[in-house]
Enzyme design. Structure first.
Site, PDB file in Angstrom:
ATOM      1  N   HIS A 119       0.865  -1.172   0.000  1.00 25.94           N
ATOM      2  CA  HIS A 119       0.000   0.000   0.000  1.00 25.94           C
ATOM      3  C   HIS A 119       0.905   1.226   0.000  1.00 25.94           C
ATOM      4  O   HIS A 119       1.977   1.209   0.614  1.00 25.94           O
ATOM      5  CB  HIS A 119      -0.913   0.025   1.233  1.00 25.94           C
ATOM      6  CG  HIS A 119      -2.182  -0.764   1.040  1.00 25.94           C
ATOM      7  ND1 HIS A 119      -2.958  -1.213   2.075  1.00 25.94           N
ATOM      8  CD2 HIS A 119      -2.808  -1.155  -0.110  1.00 25.94           C
ATOM      9  CE1 HIS A 119      -4.014  -1.862   1.581  1.00 25.94           C
ATOM     10  NE2 HIS A 119      -3.939  -1.844   0.274  1.00 25.94           N
ATOM     11  N   HIS A 123      -5.132  -8.099   6.432  1.00 21.93           N
ATOM     12  CA  HIS A 123      -5.385  -6.792   5.835  1.00 21.93           C
ATOM     13  C   HIS A 123      -6.118  -7.007   4.511  1.00 21.93           C
ATOM     14  O   HIS A 123      -6.486  -8.127   4.175  1.00 21.93           O
ATOM     15  CB  HIS A 123      -4.029  -6.102   5.660  1.00 21.93           C
ATOM     16  CG  HIS A 123      -4.087  -4.640   5.423  1.00 21.93           C
ATOM     17  ND1 HIS A 123      -4.982  -3.814   6.047  1.00 21.93           N
ATOM     18  CD2 HIS A 123      -3.322  -3.836   4.624  1.00 21.93           C
ATOM     19  CE1 HIS A 123      -4.764  -2.570   5.633  1.00 21.93           C
ATOM     20  NE2 HIS A 123      -3.781  -2.556   4.766  1.00 21.93           N
ATOM     21  N   ASP A 156      -0.397  -3.314   8.483  1.00 25.71           N
ATOM     22  CA  ASP A 156      -1.742  -2.996   8.975  1.00 25.71           C
ATOM     23  C   ASP A 156      -2.494  -4.320   9.179  1.00 25.71           C
ATOM     24  O   ASP A 156      -2.257  -5.267   8.440  1.00 25.71           O
ATOM     25  CB  ASP A 156      -2.499  -2.183   7.936  1.00 25.71           C
ATOM     26  CG  ASP A 156      -1.762  -0.902   7.537  1.00 25.71           C
ATOM     27  OD1 ASP A 156      -0.738  -0.570   8.146  1.00 25.71           O
ATOM     28  OD2 ASP A 156      -2.195  -0.242   6.580  1.00 25.71           O
ATOM     29  N   ASP A 179       1.097   4.058   1.460  1.00 32.53           N
ATOM     30  CA  ASP A 179       1.606   4.700   2.683  1.00 32.53           C
ATOM     31  C   ASP A 179       2.716   3.899   3.353  1.00 32.53           C
ATOM     32  O   ASP A 179       3.295   4.346   4.334  1.00 32.53           O
ATOM     33  CB  ASP A 179       0.451   4.978   3.669  1.00 32.53           C
ATOM     34  CG  ASP A 179      -0.355   3.744   4.041  1.00 32.53           C
ATOM     35  OD1 ASP A 179      -0.589   2.887   3.166  1.00 32.53           O
ATOM     36  OD2 ASP A 179      -0.759   3.643   5.222  1.00 32.53           O
ATOM     37  N   HIS A 180       3.041   2.719   2.798  1.00 35.80           N
ATOM     38  CA  HIS A 180       4.114   1.896   3.354  1.00 35.80           C
ATOM     39  C   HIS A 180       5.257   1.699   2.361  1.00 35.80           C
ATOM     40  O   HIS A 180       6.250   1.057   2.685  1.00 35.80           O
ATOM     41  CB  HIS A 180       3.566   0.523   3.776  1.00 35.80           C
ATOM     42  CG  HIS A 180       2.535   0.622   4.850  1.00 35.80           C
ATOM     43  ND1 HIS A 180       2.761   0.278   6.156  1.00 35.80           N
ATOM     44  CD2 HIS A 180       1.257   1.097   4.804  1.00 35.80           C
ATOM     45  CE1 HIS A 180       1.677   0.515   6.880  1.00 35.80           C
ATOM     46  NE2 HIS A 180       0.748   1.007   6.082  1.00 35.80           N
TER      47      HIS A 180
HETATM   48 ZN   LIG Z   1      -1.248   1.694   6.152  1.00 32.47          ZN
HETATM   49 ZN   LIG Z   2      -2.450  -0.982   4.238  1.00 35.03          ZN
END
Ligand SMILES: [Zn+2]
Ligand SMILES: [Zn+2]
Length: 305
Positions: free
Chosen positions: A65, A142, A212, A67-68
């Site tokens: 994802h 997730h 996550d 944001d990672h």
């Molecule tokens: Zn995240």
């Molecule tokens: Zn994520």
């Protein structure tokens, strides 16, 4: 000087906010830096937190994802501008390695250092090991394949008692074996038990990173007994209904995992941008977990030793 320190570079969630940066942490372990996740802005956060690019040797990506992950192309090309030498190993799923190789083939043609890939899978496995440290993956729950990471120091050597080593005239050539627990046999055949020559080794410590994930009691088995657990807490109780469908946890659920796993300390993070205070997160996790609970923040350093 032995060190094992977790640096928080980003502890926000996917939607950008003014309060927090996207996910990124750097473990300062002895002579090297190991990054976990690499959200946008990670390279600037490294500079702000005085974490030297030259010491970075491993990057562990929990899932694909943005944001990672999206800080990684920028960071890796900057390393070349700094003429970094040696190598950096990226631990990621096959798809992540494929995307990164294609980006870097265009934007980082003449890297000054070697970029290695270690392909990981969403399963329990040892993915890195040296004389002092083991890094393991375990599955998280997730919306896309996702892993947590557990960093465990290997058992350490016992401490020599200088007075007894001198008293029994133990030769230098035997000291390594005695640090590892062997007895000493004197020239006349007398056995000197190891515990007369040494004191116990310092405890080995461990750290687990879970981001996550939806709440799943199975996670507690994989993080059992760690000294410090970082567990995502995207939401507080007021948004609990959103957590599971989006593959995330509440702070209360993070507290439940910490309690079930018997960890030493819980660190919360990956906060939704909907919140402007950490207080409900810490309060609600603390209703489930009686140990120390702290809210991660950018710039925070957590010493495990
Ligand atoms: Zn995240
Ligand atoms: Zn994520």
């Amino acid at each position: 000087m032995a060190n094992f320190q977790v640096n928080i570079l980003g502890c926000g969630s996917a939607t950008p906010s003014y309060r927090h940066m996207p996910a990124c942490q750097v473990i300062d372990f002895r002579d090297r830096l190991m990054m976990i996740d690499c959200g946008e802005g990670a390279q600037l956060q490294m500079m702000r937190q005085h974490l030297k690019f030259s010491r970075l040797s491993h990057v562990f990506i929990s899932h694909l994802h943005g944001d990672h992950f999206l800080g990684l192309p920028g960071l890796l090309s900057t390393l070349s501008l700094h003429e970094k030498s040696g190598s950096v190993t990226i631990h990621t799923f096959a798809e992540g390695a494929d995307i990164l190789q294609r980006i870097l083939a265009v934007f980082c043609r003449d890297a000054s250092y070697e970029i290695k890939y270690n392909i990981i899978r969403p399963e329990r496995a040892v993915i890195f090991e040296d004389h002092a440290l083991i890094v393991e993956t375990f599955p998280l729950y997730h919306r896309v394949p996702c892993v947590g990471f557990r960093f465990s120091e290997k058992p350490k050597q016992r401490h020599l008692r200088g007075d007894m080593i001198r008293f029994f005239n133990v030769p230098v050539s035997r000291l390594e074996a005695i640090r590892n627990g062997e007895d000493f046999v004197t020239p006349d055949g007398t056995v000197i038990a190891n515990d007369r020559l040494t004191t116990p080794a310092s405890p080995s410590v461990s750290y687990a990173y879970c981001s996550d994930t939806a709440y799943n009691p199975a996670v507690a088995d994989d993080v059992r007994g760690v000294d410090v657990l970082y567990h995502e807490s995207t939401y507080a109780d007021d948004n609990a209904a959103k957590a599971a469908p989006r593959g995330h946890s509440t702070a209360r659920e993070a507290g439940r995992i910490a309690a079930a796993a018997g960890v030493g300390k819980l660190v919360l993070g990956h906060y939704s941008k909907a919140y402007d205070s950490d207080e409900p997160f810490v309060a609600q996790a603390s209703e489930e977990f009686s140990g120390p609970v702290i809210a991660a923040n950018e710039g925070m350093k957590i010493d495990l030793l």
